[in-house]
Design an enzyme around this catalytic site. Structure first.
Site, PDB file in Angstrom:
ATOM      1  N   THR A  65      39.286  39.649  45.230  1.00 46.99           N
ATOM      2  CA  THR A  65      38.810  38.366  44.719  1.00 46.99           C
ATOM      3  C   THR A  65      39.971  37.510  44.251  1.00 46.99           C
ATOM      4  OG1 THR A  65      36.812  39.483  43.961  1.00 46.99           O
ATOM      5  CG2 THR A  65      37.233  37.285  43.078  1.00 46.99           C
ATOM      6  N   THR A  66      40.901  38.120  43.500  1.00 50.51           N
ATOM      7  CA  THR A  66      42.048  37.380  42.977  1.00 50.51           C
ATOM      8  C   THR A  66      42.943  36.900  44.108  1.00 50.51           C
ATOM      9  OG1 THR A  66      41.941  38.808  41.023  1.00 50.51           O
ATOM     10  CG2 THR A  66      43.931  37.499  41.287  1.00 50.51           C
ATOM     11  N   TYR A 115      25.031  38.077  47.147  1.00 51.08           N
ATOM     12  CA  TYR A 115      23.944  37.196  47.593  1.00 51.08           C
ATOM     13  C   TYR A 115      22.738  37.963  48.104  1.00 51.08           C
ATOM     14  CZ  TYR A 115      21.401  33.198  49.371  1.00 51.08           C
ATOM     15  OH  TYR A 115      20.426  32.253  49.583  1.00 51.08           O
ATOM     16  N   TYR A 118      33.271  48.599  43.822  1.00 49.69           N
ATOM     17  CA  TYR A 118      33.603  47.506  42.895  1.00 49.69           C
ATOM     18  C   TYR A 118      32.300  46.921  42.379  1.00 49.69           C
ATOM     19  CZ  TYR A 118      35.788  43.110  41.259  1.00 49.69           C
ATOM     20  OH  TYR A 118      36.212  42.033  40.516  1.00 49.69           O
ATOM     21  N   ARG A 175      29.502  38.232  39.490  1.00 55.40           N
ATOM     22  CA  ARG A 175      29.827  37.523  40.723  1.00 55.40           C
ATOM     23  C   ARG A 175      28.851  37.830  41.852  1.00 55.40           C
ATOM     24  NH1 ARG A 175      34.788  34.992  41.795  1.00 55.40           N
ATOM     25  NH2 ARG A 175      36.308  35.090  40.106  1.00 55.40           N
ATOM     26  N   LYS A 225      35.846  50.436  40.433  1.00 57.95           N
ATOM     27  CA  LYS A 225      36.383  49.375  39.571  1.00 57.95           C
ATOM     28  C   LYS A 225      35.183  48.804  38.835  1.00 57.95           C
ATOM     29  CE  LYS A 225      38.587  44.832  39.600  1.00 57.95           C
ATOM     30  NZ  LYS A 225      39.119  43.716  40.442  1.00 57.95           N
ATOM     31  N   ILE A 270      42.399  47.804  37.247  1.00 59.69           N
ATOM     32  CA  ILE A 270      42.771  46.931  38.364  1.00 59.69           C
ATOM     33  C   ILE A 270      42.821  45.537  37.761  1.00 59.69           C
ATOM     34  CG2 ILE A 270      42.061  46.019  40.597  1.00 59.69           C
ATOM     35  CD1 ILE A 270      40.919  48.774  41.241  1.00 59.69           C
TER      36      ILE A 270
END
Length: 299
Positions: free
Chosen positions: A47-48, A110, A136, A141, A164, A206
């Protein structure tokens, strides 16, 4: 017993862009800075790293570059998620062929899969690869949360190394730790929860903050893993204002802005992400200056 992928601080590294393309020279400098700072693993195209706005070609080229640049110095873990199970499987296989050490796969966003859907999703991917997978969980999100009982079943798979965990739900994390075997690792997905999760048996973090302070995030996890939670707690509290500043807008807007303010040339954000407000920039400057991270201004 499964081998642990890494302990300590793994950086969720940003992807530098310039003129609409990945800036590989800048990316190489970021990777070397992380390893020189003691970072224990590189997580690329997460994501980052703005993987959601990268083409498939860009993603695989970036993963390949990272593997080559790291050259075995630390583990490289590639983000290969998709909300289509078959696409996520293909991404995982492609990254595996590039020689990554691990795969980071977020819950399908989604779609909001049921727990049974999550089990099937991850098992299809894990059955297709030989590379260890880190689940994750970031409900803020994706809109879906992995339940402890689901972790317990997934933990039995030989290719699923751990999670994570970014739910912020400490009751759930404790239940997960109690239900899962010792070789199912839990890494903090929130920088400001690192010491607390390590105290519950976590293996590290992380980290977004490690982009800015690699040595300090490595030190924080090293203190935790040495059971020196008195010193770890003090460092965690000192890091808290910077953690907050780096999440004052949606990640990775603040961290890329911070790195640019530090002179590290990570370039622009890709839409729909956009530059932060002036107030956020001032907050970032204040947090960075408290760690002496801003370059001196020429008179």
């Amino acid at each position: 017993m499964k081998e642990i992928l890494f302990t300590g601080s793994g950086v969720a590294i940003v992807t530098p862009f310039h003129a609409g393309a990945v800036n590989f020279p800048a990316f190489g400098r970021l990777i070397d800075r992380q390893i020189d700072g003691g970072t224990d693993a590189i997580i690329v195209c997460g994501t980052t790293g703005e993987a959601a706005t990268m083409t498939q070609k860009e993603r695989m080229e970036t993963i390949a570059y990272c593997v080559d640049r790291v050259a075995g110095r630390v583990p490289v873990i590639a983000g290969t998620c998709a909300n289509d199970t078959q696409v996520a499987r293909e991404n995982a296989l492609a990254a595996e062929r590039l020689g990554v050490d691990g795969l980071l796969i977020v819950t399908p966003y989604y779609n909001k899969a049921t727990q049974q859907g999550l089990l099937r999703h991850y098992k299809v991917i894990a059955d297709s690869v030989g590379t260890p997978i880190i689940l994750y969980n970031v409900p803020s999100r994706t809109g879906v949360n992995i339940q402890p009982e689901t972790y317990a079943e997934l933990a039995q798979h030989p290719n699923i190394a751990g999670v994570k965990e970014a739910s912020g739900n400490f009751s759930q994390i404790q239940k997960t730790r109690n239900l899962c075997p010792a070789d199912f690792s839990i890494w903090s997905g929130n920088d400001d929860e690192t010491a607390a999760i390590c105290m519950l048996g976590g293996s590290g973090v992380i980290s977004v903050v490690a982009n800015v302070l690699p040595a300090e995030m490595h030190r924080l996890t090293a203190l935790c893993l040495a059971n020196n939670f008195d010193a770890a707690g003090r460092l965690q509290l000192r890091l808290k204002p910077l953690c907050d500043a780096l999440f004052c807008e949606v990640n990775p807007i603040p961290v890329k802005t911070a790195l640019n303010l530090m002179g590290l040339e990570v370039g622009e954000l890709r839409l729909p992400l956009c530059p932060p407000t002036d107030a956020s920039v001032e907050r970032l400057k204040l947090a960075l200056s408290s760690w002496d991270l801003l370059p001196e201004q020429t008179p």
